[in-house]
Write a protein that holds these residues in place. Sequence first.
Motif, PDB file in Angstrom:
ATOM      1  N   ILE A 350       0.852  -1.184   0.000  1.00 27.97           N
ATOM      2  CA  ILE A 350       0.000   0.000   0.000  1.00 27.97           C
ATOM      3  C   ILE A 350       0.889   1.234   0.000  1.00 27.97           C
ATOM      4  N   LYS A 351       0.909   1.923  -1.115  1.00 28.37           N
ATOM      5  CA  LYS A 351       1.563   3.220  -1.165  1.00 28.37           C
ATOM      6  C   LYS A 351       0.542   4.239  -0.672  1.00 28.37           C
ATOM      7  N   LEU A 352       0.865   4.889   0.424  1.00 27.24           N
ATOM      8  CA  LEU A 352      -0.122   5.760   1.073  1.00 27.24           C
ATOM      9  C   LEU A 352      -0.642   6.841   0.146  1.00 27.24           C
ATOM     10  N   ALA A 353       0.178   7.289  -0.784  1.00 31.68           N
ATOM     11  CA  ALA A 353      -0.272   8.315  -1.727  1.00 31.68           C
ATOM     12  C   ALA A 353      -1.437   7.818  -2.577  1.00 31.68           C
ATOM     13  N   ASP A 354      -1.491   6.492  -2.813  1.00 33.90           N
ATOM     14  CA  ASP A 354      -2.608   5.926  -3.571  1.00 33.90           C
ATOM     15  C   ASP A 354      -3.914   5.978  -2.785  1.00 33.90           C
ATOM     16  N   ARG A 355      -3.819   6.216  -1.475  1.00 32.48           N
ATOM     17  CA  ARG A 355      -5.004   6.381  -0.618  1.00 32.48           C
ATOM     18  C   ARG A 355      -5.219   7.854  -0.278  1.00 32.48           C
ATOM     19  N   ASP A 356      -4.606   8.729  -1.056  1.00 34.81           N
ATOM     20  CA  ASP A 356      -4.699  10.179  -0.836  1.00 34.81           C
ATOM     21  C   ASP A 356      -4.130  10.607   0.513  1.00 34.81           C
ATOM     22  N   ILE A 357      -3.142   9.857   1.000  1.00 37.00           N
ATOM     23  CA  ILE A 357      -2.411  10.208   2.217  1.00 37.00           C
ATOM     24  C   ILE A 357      -0.987  10.530   1.775  1.00 37.00           C
ATOM     25  N   THR A 358      -0.647  11.792   1.748  1.00 37.37           N
ATOM     26  CA  THR A 358       0.598  12.224   1.120  1.00 37.37           C
ATOM     27  C   THR A 358       1.503  12.973   2.105  1.00 37.37           C
ATOM     28  N   GLY A 359       2.771  13.089   1.706  1.00 33.64           N
ATOM     29  CA  GLY A 359       3.718  13.920   2.440  1.00 33.64           C
ATOM     30  C   GLY A 359       4.417  13.249   3.595  1.00 33.64           C
ATOM     31  N   ASN A 360       4.291  11.923   3.721  1.00 37.27           N
ATOM     32  CA  ASN A 360       4.831  11.244   4.894  1.00 37.27           C
ATOM     33  C   ASN A 360       6.258  10.771   4.713  1.00 37.27           C
ATOM     34  N   GLY A 361       7.052  10.912   5.796  1.00 34.97           N
ATOM     35  CA  GLY A 361       8.387  10.364   5.878  1.00 34.97           C
ATOM     36  C   GLY A 361       8.369   9.007   6.540  1.00 34.97           C
ATOM     37  N   HIS A 362       9.530   8.586   7.038  1.00 34.16           N
ATOM     38  CA  HIS A 362       9.683   7.230   7.570  1.00 34.16           C
ATOM     39  C   HIS A 362       8.877   7.004   8.851  1.00 34.16           C
ATOM     40  N   PHE A 363       8.688   8.029   9.651  1.00 35.57           N
ATOM     41  CA  PHE A 363       7.926   7.890  10.895  1.00 35.57           C
ATOM     42  C   PHE A 363       6.508   8.431  10.711  1.00 35.57           C
ATOM     43  N   GLY A 364       5.844   7.999   9.666  1.00 36.49           N
ATOM     44  CA  GLY A 364       4.503   8.495   9.371  1.00 36.49           C
ATOM     45  C   GLY A 364       3.518   8.324  10.506  1.00 36.49           C
ATOM     46  N   TYR A 365       3.672   7.267  11.302  1.00 38.68           N
ATOM     47  CA  TYR A 365       2.724   7.020  12.391  1.00 38.68           C
ATOM     48  C   TYR A 365       2.860   8.043  13.523  1.00 38.68           C
ATOM     49  N   LEU A 366       3.885   8.913  13.446  1.00 36.15           N
ATOM     50  CA  LEU A 366       4.020  10.014  14.400  1.00 36.15           C
ATOM     51  C   LEU A 366       3.689  11.358  13.763  1.00 36.15           C
ATOM     52  N   GLU A 367       3.457  11.378  12.470  1.00 31.70           N
ATOM     53  CA  GLU A 367       3.300  12.645  11.772  1.00 31.70           C
ATOM     54  C   GLU A 367       1.861  13.159  11.853  1.00 31.70           C
ATOM     55  N   LYS A 368       1.644  14.319  11.263  1.00 31.30           N
ATOM     56  CA  LYS A 368       0.387  15.045  11.476  1.00 31.30           C
ATOM     57  C   LYS A 368      -0.844  14.279  11.015  1.00 31.30           C
ATOM     58  N   ASN A 369      -0.696  13.425  10.013  1.00 30.89           N
ATOM     59  CA  ASN A 369      -1.839  12.663   9.513  1.00 30.89           C
ATOM     60  C   ASN A 369      -1.819  11.210   9.986  1.00 30.89           C
ATOM     61  N   SER A 370      -1.225  10.968  11.151  1.00 32.59           N
ATOM     62  CA  SER A 370      -1.094   9.605  11.664  1.00 32.59           C
ATOM     63  C   SER A 370      -2.442   8.923  11.863  1.00 32.59           C
ATOM     64  N   ALA A 371      -3.470   9.686  12.190  1.00 35.95           N
ATOM     65  CA  ALA A 371      -4.803   9.082  12.382  1.00 35.95           C
ATOM     66  C   ALA A 371      -5.307   8.453  11.086  1.00 35.95           C
ATOM     67  N   GLN A 372      -4.993   9.078   9.950  1.00 31.40           N
ATOM     68  CA  GLN A 372      -5.394   8.509   8.663  1.00 31.40           C
ATOM     69  C   GLN A 372      -4.649   7.209   8.380  1.00 31.40           C
ATOM     70  N   ILE A 373      -3.378   7.157   8.736  1.00 33.21           N
ATOM     71  CA  ILE A 373      -2.593   5.942   8.536  1.00 33.21           C
ATOM     72  C   ILE A 373      -3.143   4.818   9.404  1.00 33.21           C
ATOM     73  N   ALA A 374      -3.482   5.134  10.649  1.00 31.53           N
ATOM     74  CA  ALA A 374      -4.096   4.133  11.521  1.00 31.53           C
ATOM     75  C   ALA A 374      -5.397   3.622  10.911  1.00 31.53           C
ATOM     76  N   GLY A 375      -6.142   4.516  10.269  1.00 29.87           N
ATOM     77  CA  GLY A 375      -7.385   4.112   9.625  1.00 29.87           C
ATOM     78  C   GLY A 375      -7.163   3.125   8.500  1.00 29.87           C
TER      79      GLY A 375
END
Length: 385
Positions: A350-375
């Motif tokens: 799953i490339k997160l950009a394909d789910r319209d979740i963009t701009g993430n680095g290696h620690f995405g689960y700590l970044e501003k859109n982490s709730a979307q990644i958890a989803g």
Amino acid sequence: MISSNLFSLVSLVSVALAAADCIGINAIAPGCTSREALHSRDLFYVGGRYVAGAAGNLTYDQLYVEKLTPATGVKQSKPIVLFHGGGTSGVTWLNTPDNRKGFASHFLDYGYQVYIVDQTSVGRGSAEDLNDYVMRIGSTAEITEKGFTAPELTDAYPQSQQHTQWPGTGVRDDPIFDAFESTFIPLTSNLTVQELSMRSSGCQLLSLIGSSFLISHSIGALHPFLLSNDCPSLVAGNINLEPGNIPFQSYVGNATSSVGRTSARPWGMTNTRVTYDPPISNSSELTYELIGDDTSAKRSCYMQTGTIRKLPAIAKVKYVALTGSASPHITYEHCVIDFLHQAGVAAEWIKLADRDITGNGHFGYLEKNSAQIAGVVHDWILANC
């Protein structure tokens, strides 16, 4: 009496001031409100063995485990177990460096029983045998900036310029960066010994809690991979947030240049034996070659040649990797997926950009859109229960 009242007034003012600036470490002040999900907490040590020494019997190789139970009750049929990456500990799944809701809390909100481990030799995990567990640095501020929090400043790969999700500047002396950098602690340089202890204690943990979804980050992906080999019936799914690292190699310090590539993981994705078919008795029986042009945007990969050997036990477990659009991993995560496909594992990417979740680095689960990644992770679990 006046002195007492004055002291109380000063204390109230101090708390009020702290509450107004609950950034980074300042959130430790009593006036700062927690955003974490309400839960009860228990802790355990699982596995381990007695080793006789001059002072008596010591316990080696026990796995530290926290059990978090949502206050509203468990609503999901299977637990999740969180495996941290290199240089960090299980605390990384709790509140974020800028004090938003942590990844564990998102899953507590979804109604999961959540288990968090500190890998053996790391944090609160066992490290009695210091001859085996020779420690190395977790990260420097410079490694963290270049590889994790501000890769766009170094511009080592074109996708880095898309990085927008780290909270704060991502560089030293920013309070959020400093709070994050403080979480890095030494980790073992002997991954072989750590893998062996994690294989034993990890399967013991799963035998106690039942079939579970394993969620890992970075080098922490080694352990769910090995548990999928050793006790696949107890692994409901293997979910990897930017798994580290690549077949037969390692990118040291999350580097992206060919200079940062070193030999590693002689068994393909691991340092210790996994089950191949046709069977092999030694990792030297695996043959492989470098495939593809090596560019900063897409790295070359080692793939099997000659007799292509499969991973039948690991193939029994559903596998997925999630990758951020601006992470160094977007340049080489295909190596992991291609290697697994070649070995007969139906790995999903799953490339997160394909789910319209963009701009993430290696620690995405700590970044501003982490709730979307958890989803995304939650949705994958529901689709694969």
